[in-house]
Enzyme design. Structure first.
Site: not given
Ligand code: FRU
Length: 497
Positions: A35-36, A38, A54
Site C-alpha cells: 500500500w502507498m 501520501d 506513506q
Molecule cells: C492524508 C493522511 C495524513 C496522515 C496519513 C496517514 O492522506 O490522512 O493526514 O498523516 O494520511 O497515512
C-alpha cells in the site's frame, strides 16, 4: 536497525522482484509492494529527488505506516531505496504518518513526521495520539531522534484534539532558524487549523500561533499543508477532509485546495487573496512540492482518494500511485499546473493531424495506447454555432471505455470511468466548470496503464483518475455528433529509448 525495519526491507525486496514491470505504470511511482498513500519528504539534493511515501508493505490496504523511499534524477524514472522508517519506537509504534524533509548544511537529511501511538478507549474505540518526531539520515539510512517526540499535545492550545495533530511541513527561514506548519483540528467542531511552530536548532520546538483557520469553509480537518513562494506571491496548499459540494468547483469527499496570498515571515501572518481547487477529478490528494535546482516548483500528489480506495482487485500486489509531476506557476492570480517539461524525454512516435472534422465517431490510424500523451485542440466548425458535446474515449475495447468530454453549452468538462470495468459502486464521474466559454478548449491527456490525467487550457484546471481496465483495452476515439474541428498530436510515452 530494528527488527521491524529489517523485516520490512527484506520483505519489500523479495516481493518487488515478483512484480513484473508491465504490471506497474511506466513512469508513475507506485508502492514498491503493498500500500502507498501520501507523498512525504519530497526534497532534492546532489542530483537526486527524494520522494518518500506513506507505505504499508504487507497488504494492499492501509496499515501501520512506514515511509517508503524512491529517488530519481528526472522525477519520471524512479529507483526504490530501502524503506526509510518503520513504526518501531515508543513515539511511533503504531505508525509513522506524513511529514516533510530538509537537507541540512552539514549534509544530513532531516525528516519531520507524525508519530502515532494508539489509545484504547473504554468504548472499544482505538484512537491514535499524534505527536511530531524527527529522523536524520544520509539519503538512504535514517536514525530516529532519541528524544522523540519533539512536539506533543502539551505544546498546543487546549482547543485542539490530540488525535488530529499531524503532517508537519518544515522549512528554514532567512536567518537559518526552522519553522513547521502542522495540521490540527479543534476537538469540538473538527475544524481544520494550521499551527505554526519555530525552532532555533531543529530539535527544540515551540508553538508560535494559529496561522490560518478553516472556519467551516472547506470541509473539516485540513491535512498535509504546504507553503511556498511562487512568482512573487505565496501559495498555501491543504487537503480538506469531508468537503461539501459547491457549484462544480468543489465536490464532496476529500479535496485539494490552494490559497494564493502573502506570507510575511516577520509577522508570521498569511493574508489570503484567492482560493481555488487543485485537482477536480476523482483521484488526487495530499500533494507536496519541491523546488528544483533550476528554480521550478514541482508538485506531486497521491493519485487516489480515501473514498475510492477499493477500486483495485484484491489480488493486486501493489496499490497507490503518485500523480504525474506538475510544474506550478501563478498566472493572472491563479495557480496553473503543467506536466513537467521532462515529459519530452518520454515522447516517441508522434502522430499529428490538424484541421480534422469530427462529426459522429472517429478513430485515427495509429492513435491508440495506454502509455500515451494526447494534445487536443477543439473548436466549433462555425464560431456562431456551438457543438453539443465533444468526447475523447480511451482505454477502450468493445466492452469497456473511459472518457473525458466537454459540453460548451454548460461549460462542463467531465471525466468518466463508469464503464472502465470497475465492479465498485462509488464515484466514477466528475465534472468541473471551465473558465472560458467560446467552445474552444485544449486538452492534454496523459495515460499511463492505470491512470488518466487531464490538463485543461494550458493547465488552468486538472482532473485525474485511476483506471484498472485490462491493458488490452487500448483504443482511443473521438466523438462529436453535431460536428467540431480538432487538431490532435499523440505521443507514445516510454521510459527507455
Ligand atoms: C492524508 C493522511 C495524513 C496522515 C496519513 C496517514 O492522506 O490522512 O493526514 O498523516 O494520511 O497515512
Amino acid at each position: 536497525m530494528s527488527k521491524v525495519l529489517r523485516d520490512a526491507e527484506k520483505y519489500e525486496e523479495i516481493m518487488d522482484s515478483l512484480i513484473p514491470e508491465t504490471k506497474r505504470p511506466e513512469f508513475h511511482l507506485t508502492a514498491r509492494v503493498g500500500w502507498m498513500n501520501d507523498p512525504n519528504g519530497f526534497s532534492y539534493n546532489d542530483g537526486q529527488f527524494h520522494l518518500f511515501f506513506q507505505y504499508y508493505p504487507y497488504a494492499n490496504t492501509w496499515g501501520p505506516m512506514h515511509w517508503g523511499h524512491a529517488i530519481s534524477s528526472d522525477l519520471l524514472r524512479w529507483r526504490y531505496l530501502p524503506v526509510a522508517i518503520a513504526p518501531d519506537s515508543n513515539a511511533d509504534r503504531d505508525g509513522c504518518f506524513s511529514g516533510s524533509a530538509l537537507w541540512l548544511p552539514d549534509g544530513r537529511h532531516m525528516l519531520m513526521y507524525t508519530g502515532v501511538r494508539n489509545e484504547y478507549l473504554p468504548s472499544g474505540k482505538i484512537l491514535g495520539v499524534q505527536t511530531q518526531c524527527l529522523a536524520f539520515g544520509d539519503g538512504e539510512n535514517y536514525e530516529k531522534y532519541p528524544a522523540n517526540p519533539v512536539l506533543d499535545c502539551a505544546d498546543i492550545p487546549e482547543i485542539y484534539c490530540r488525535y488530529d495533530f499531524r503532517d508537519p511541513k518544515i522549512w528554514r527561514t532567512s536567518d537559518g532558524s526552522f519553522r513547521s506548519l502542522i495540521s490540527a483540528a479543534t476537538t469540538a467542531e473538527k475544524d481544520g487549523h494550521l499551527l505554526l511552530f519555530s525552532s532555533g536548532d531543529g530539535l527544540n520546538w515551540k508553538f508560535e500561533k494559529t496561522l490560518i483557520r478553516n472556519d467551516g469553509r472547506f470541509g473539516r480537518m485540513w491535512e498535509c499543508p504546504d507553503l511556498f513562494e511562487l512568482d512573487n506571491t505565496h501559495v498555501l496548499i491543504v487537503s480538506p477532509q469531508d468537503m461539501l459540494p459547491a457549484d462544480e468547483t468543489y465536490q464532496c469527499g476529500n479535496g485539494t485546495v490552494c490559497f494564493i496570498g502573502e506570507y510575511d515571515e516577520k509577522t508570521q501572518t498569511f493574508r489570503e487573496k484567492s482560493v481555488q481547487p487543485i485537482d477536480q477529478g476523482i483521484d488526487f490528494y495530499a500533494p507536496q512540492t519541491v523546488l528544483t535546482p533550476d528554480g521550478r516548483r514541482v508538485m506531486i500528489g497521491w493519485m487516489q482518494n480515501w473514498d475510492t480506495i477499493n477500486t483495485h482487485t484484491p489480488e493486486s500486489r501493489w496499490f497507490g500511485q503518485m500523480s504525474f509531476p506538475r510544474e506550478l506557476s501563478v498566472q493572472d492570480g491563479r495557480v496553473v499546473q503543467k506536466p513537467i517539461r521532462e515529459i519530452a524525454t518520454l515522447r516517441r512516435d508522434p502522430i499529428r493531424r490538424n484541421d480534422v472534422t469530427v462529426k459522429g465517431d472517429l478513430e485515427i490510424d495509429g492513435i491508440r495506447g495506454r502509455r500515451a500523451e494526447l494534445l487536443i485542440e477543439i473548436e466549433p466548425l462555425d464560431p456562431d454555432r456551438l457543438y453539443n458535446e465533444f468526447a475523447v474515449f480511451f482505454a477502450m475495447n468493445e466492452r469497456f471505455r473511459s472518457s473525458v468530454s466537454f459540453n460548451p453549452k454548460t461549460s462542463l468538462i467531465t471525466i468518466d470511468r463508469t464503464d472502465s470495468g470497475t465492479r465498485r459502486a462509488f464515484v466514477h464521474r466528475r465534472s468541473a466548470r471551465i473558465r472560458r466559454q467560446n467552445g474552444k478548449i485544449s486538452l492534454r491527456l496523459i495515460l499511463d496503464r492505470f491512470s488518466a490525467e487531464v490538463f485543461v487550457n494550458g493547465g488552468e484546471q486538472a482532473l485525474s483518475m485511476t483506471i484498472f481496465t485490462d491493458q488490452s483495452a487500448d483504443g482511443i476515439a473521438f466523438r462529436c455528433e453535431s460536428g467540431a474541428r480538432m487538431n490532435v498530436t499523440k505521443y507514445e510515452l516510454l521510459r527507455d529509448g
